[in-house]
Write a protein that holds these residues in place. Sequence first.
Motif, PDB file in Angstrom:
ATOM      1  N   ARG A 176      -2.449   5.331   4.918  1.00  0.00           N
ATOM      2  CA  ARG A 176      -3.300   5.090   3.749  1.00  0.00           C
ATOM      3  C   ARG A 176      -2.501   5.172   2.446  1.00  0.00           C
ATOM      4  NH1 ARG A 176      -9.036   5.604   4.301  1.00  0.00           N
ATOM      5  NH2 ARG A 176      -9.647   5.786   6.505  1.00  0.00           N
ATOM      6  N   ALA A 177      -1.575   6.127   2.365  1.00  0.00           N
ATOM      7  CA  ALA A 177      -0.746   6.232   1.171  1.00  0.00           C
ATOM      8  C   ALA A 177       0.188   5.031   1.033  1.00  0.00           C
ATOM      9  CB  ALA A 177       0.063   7.525   1.211  1.00  0.00           C
ATOM     10  N   ASP A 216      -2.070   2.011  -0.260  1.00  0.00           N
ATOM     11  CA  ASP A 216      -2.750   2.164  -1.548  1.00  0.00           C
ATOM     12  C   ASP A 216      -1.729   2.157  -2.683  1.00  0.00           C
ATOM     13  OD1 ASP A 216      -4.146   3.021  -3.825  1.00  0.00           O
ATOM     14  OD2 ASP A 216      -5.504   4.279  -2.650  1.00  0.00           O
ATOM     15  N   ALA A 272      -1.369   5.272  -4.956  1.00  0.00           N
ATOM     16  CA  ALA A 272      -0.984   6.578  -4.417  1.00  0.00           C
ATOM     17  C   ALA A 272       0.406   6.965  -4.906  1.00  0.00           C
ATOM     18  CB  ALA A 272      -1.024   6.552  -2.893  1.00  0.00           C
ATOM     19  N   TYR A 321       0.290  15.001  -2.029  1.00  0.00           N
ATOM     20  CA  TYR A 321      -1.010  15.088  -1.372  1.00  0.00           C
ATOM     21  C   TYR A 321      -0.942  16.246  -0.362  1.00  0.00           C
ATOM     22  CZ  TYR A 321      -2.371  10.550  -3.284  1.00  0.00           C
ATOM     23  OH  TYR A 321      -2.690   9.506  -4.131  1.00  0.00           O
ATOM     24  N   ALA A 372      -6.590  13.689  -1.261  1.00  0.00           N
ATOM     25  CA  ALA A 372      -6.519  12.643  -0.245  1.00  0.00           C
ATOM     26  C   ALA A 372      -7.905  12.113   0.093  1.00  0.00           C
ATOM     27  CB  ALA A 372      -5.843  13.176   1.013  1.00  0.00           C
ATOM     28  N   LEU A 406      -7.779   8.496  -1.308  1.00  0.00           N
ATOM     29  CA  LEU A 406      -7.370   7.667  -0.176  1.00  0.00           C
ATOM     30  C   LEU A 406      -8.496   7.412   0.814  1.00  0.00           C
ATOM     31  CD1 LEU A 406      -3.874   9.297   0.579  1.00  0.00           C
ATOM     32  CD2 LEU A 406      -4.387   7.324  -0.884  1.00  0.00           C
ATOM     33  N   TRP A 414      -9.691   9.478   2.898  1.00  0.00           N
ATOM     34  CA  TRP A 414      -9.314  10.114   4.166  1.00  0.00           C
ATOM     35  C   TRP A 414     -10.224  11.292   4.456  1.00  0.00           C
ATOM     36  CZ3 TRP A 414      -7.598  15.151   5.088  1.00  0.00           C
ATOM     37  CH2 TRP A 414      -7.077  15.404   6.373  1.00  0.00           C
TER      38      TRP A 414
END
Length: 296
Positions: free
Chosen positions: A201-202, A205, A208, A212, A269, A273, A275
Amino acid sequence: MKVALTGATGFIGSHVLADLKEHGHEVTALVRDDANADTVAARGATPVVVDLHDRPAVVSVLRDADGAIHTASPGDETSADLDSAVVDAVIDAFAGTGKPYIQISGLWVYGANPSISDESPFNAPALVAWKEPIERRALEAKDIRTVVIVSAVAYGDGGGGIPGVLLGSPRDEAGNLIMVGTGRQRWSTVHVADLAAVFRRALEDDSARGYYVIGNGQHTTVAELTEAAALAAGAAGAVPGSDDEARARLGDYFAEVLLLDQATAATRAQAELGWSPSRPSLVEEFRSGGYRQGPV
């Protein structure tokens, strides 16, 4: 994306590789020998055998990638040199490009803290005191989108070094596992598959950046974890140890980090993100998951 990945055969890196492949990314795995090359090739990555201390060779691989993830660690006194070498290569290859670079770190860098956040001050014990200066070099590099994933204790699929410490605890005369210290300290944990998703995800994105802190929000005591580990190991139960016993068993530096009382929630996060952890807790994994060893 074309992603360069170190540590692809390791506990965390292998799960990062699986998650990247599952979501359609093309992975080049930097490995140290032909045996590891065969392993990652079987898992869908393109292997490149390279010494991570060979900066020109690593830079050459990185320049062909859209981003990089670094999870490799020898887990010994050479760990700092390896991280430093990889960061130097990333800066050479990525400076001025805006490409993403994601590096793993660990929650121990914050020291004893019952409420760790992404803005918490560092208070690293000796075992991990080298990490933050190297991470800062990567974070301050010109036009590189650097992300540092600060992981709680990773577990899952029957693996992970710290769960192994609990399962391998010495036993008293009655067959009980002896806890690390009194057992009152809390450890933050995260399932390795949930952790792997944060890296992906990082990477994806573009917004980001920075640190985190990642944990599943469950702040279980070492006593609770060791009692659950006793079930998995077929031990009679678990009993408190002492700080002195832990130091004698594990060495001063390693015992120091395992005696830390830490708690955290991955608020950044989750907010930035999208998450959230979804896998069973470590206690649940010990009781009914892949760690079950049966009677011994």
